[in-house]
Motif scaffolding. Sequence first.
Motif, PDB file in Angstrom:
ATOM      1  N   GLY A 131       0.813  -1.213   0.000  1.00  0.00           N
ATOM      2  CA  GLY A 131       0.000   0.000   0.000  1.00  0.00           C
ATOM      3  C   GLY A 131       0.844   1.259   0.000  1.00  0.00           C
ATOM      4  O   GLY A 131       0.583   2.197  -0.752  1.00  0.00           O
ATOM      5  N   SER A 132       1.871   1.284   0.837  1.00  0.00           N
ATOM      6  CA  SER A 132       2.751   2.444   0.899  1.00  0.00           C
ATOM      7  C   SER A 132       3.512   2.603  -0.408  1.00  0.00           C
ATOM      8  O   SER A 132       3.645   3.715  -0.930  1.00  0.00           O
ATOM      9  CB  SER A 132       3.724   2.302   2.067  1.00  0.00           C
ATOM     10  N   ARG A 133       3.995   1.496  -0.947  1.00  0.00           N
ATOM     11  CA  ARG A 133       4.729   1.548  -2.220  1.00  0.00           C
ATOM     12  C   ARG A 133       3.810   2.033  -3.350  1.00  0.00           C
ATOM     13  O   ARG A 133       4.189   2.873  -4.161  1.00  0.00           O
ATOM     14  CB  ARG A 133       5.300   0.177  -2.570  1.00  0.00           C
ATOM     15  N   TRP A 134       2.569   1.536  -3.363  1.00  0.00           N
ATOM     16  CA  TRP A 134       1.618   1.955  -4.386  1.00  0.00           C
ATOM     17  C   TRP A 134       1.351   3.453  -4.282  1.00  0.00           C
ATOM     18  O   TRP A 134       1.363   4.169  -5.270  1.00  0.00           O
ATOM     19  CB  TRP A 134       0.301   1.165  -4.248  1.00  0.00           C
ATOM     20  N   GLY A 135       1.137   3.931  -3.051  1.00  0.00           N
ATOM     21  CA  GLY A 135       0.885   5.353  -2.857  1.00  0.00           C
ATOM     22  C   GLY A 135       2.061   6.206  -3.286  1.00  0.00           C
ATOM     23  O   GLY A 135       1.890   7.244  -3.932  1.00  0.00           O
ATOM     24  N   SER A 136       3.261   5.782  -2.944  1.00  0.00           N
ATOM     25  CA  SER A 136       4.464   6.517  -3.344  1.00  0.00           C
ATOM     26  C   SER A 136       4.603   6.542  -4.861  1.00  0.00           C
ATOM     27  O   SER A 136       4.970   7.565  -5.444  1.00  0.00           O
ATOM     28  CB  SER A 136       5.715   5.884  -2.729  1.00  0.00           C
ATOM     29  N   ASP A 137       4.305   5.415  -5.489  1.00  0.00           N
ATOM     30  CA  ASP A 137       4.353   5.365  -6.959  1.00  0.00           C
ATOM     31  C   ASP A 137       3.335   6.318  -7.576  1.00  0.00           C
ATOM     32  O   ASP A 137       3.628   6.995  -8.563  1.00  0.00           O
ATOM     33  CB  ASP A 137       4.103   3.941  -7.462  1.00  0.00           C
ATOM     34  N   GLN A 138       2.132   6.381  -6.992  1.00  0.00           N
ATOM     35  CA  GLN A 138       1.100   7.277  -7.508  1.00  0.00           C
ATOM     36  C   GLN A 138       1.518   8.734  -7.354  1.00  0.00           C
ATOM     37  O   GLN A 138       1.305   9.554  -8.250  1.00  0.00           O
ATOM     38  CB  GLN A 138      -0.238   7.032  -6.787  1.00  0.00           C
ATOM     39  N   LEU A 139       2.115   9.053  -6.211  1.00  0.00           N
ATOM     40  CA  LEU A 139       2.615  10.415  -6.001  1.00  0.00           C
ATOM     41  C   LEU A 139       3.700  10.723  -7.022  1.00  0.00           C
ATOM     42  O   LEU A 139       3.695  11.797  -7.631  1.00  0.00           O
ATOM     43  CB  LEU A 139       3.159  10.573  -4.581  1.00  0.00           C
ATOM     44  N   GLY A 140       4.626   9.802  -7.236  1.00  0.00           N
ATOM     45  CA  GLY A 140       5.673  10.006  -8.237  1.00  0.00           C
ATOM     46  C   GLY A 140       5.100  10.213  -9.624  1.00  0.00           C
ATOM     47  O   GLY A 140       5.543  11.100 -10.362  1.00  0.00           O
ATOM     48  N   ASP A 141       4.096   9.415  -9.980  1.00  0.00           N
ATOM     49  CA  ASP A 141       3.452   9.583 -11.287  1.00  0.00           C
ATOM     50  C   ASP A 141       2.787  10.950 -11.413  1.00  0.00           C
ATOM     51  O   ASP A 141       2.884  11.614 -12.451  1.00  0.00           O
ATOM     52  CB  ASP A 141       2.419   8.480 -11.521  1.00  0.00           C
TER      53      ASP A 141
END
Length: 148
Positions: A131-141
Amino acid sequence: MTKVVGQKSVEEARSPRPEVLLGHPAVVQAAINGLGFKRRYSLCTLSFAASEICVEAFNRGNSGVRGAVAVAITAFLEFTYAGIPVSSRPPVLVSTHTHTGRLEINITLPRFVIDGGGAVRSFNPNPPGDGSRWGSDQLGDALTKHFD
């Protein structure tokens, strides 16, 4: 500036010098030093390619470039502390490096929040898990799209 490379101290002149964009080093250091937790702080670097942020314009104080960087910092902090009132968040330190020809934003996060009763509670700004990794990826995108 003196830094350790391997087991050797090396003098490095950074030009331009790092710049503090947000926070006060002594306040953040005092907050970190006052914690009794094993893990007292986390660090994050937002690194931009030279094609994403014009370093020369940033260093000249260009308001458009500075505004875009402020958006990135705000987005990161709001993502990191989602659901935590601003008054319950720790002091953070945000500084830059541009001497390499690209912008790096360094963020120091003391690992605590203040609960509703005023107590200091341990806080992990980047907990393990998908979940944290997904959120960080979304923020990066989102930031990549923002900076085109």
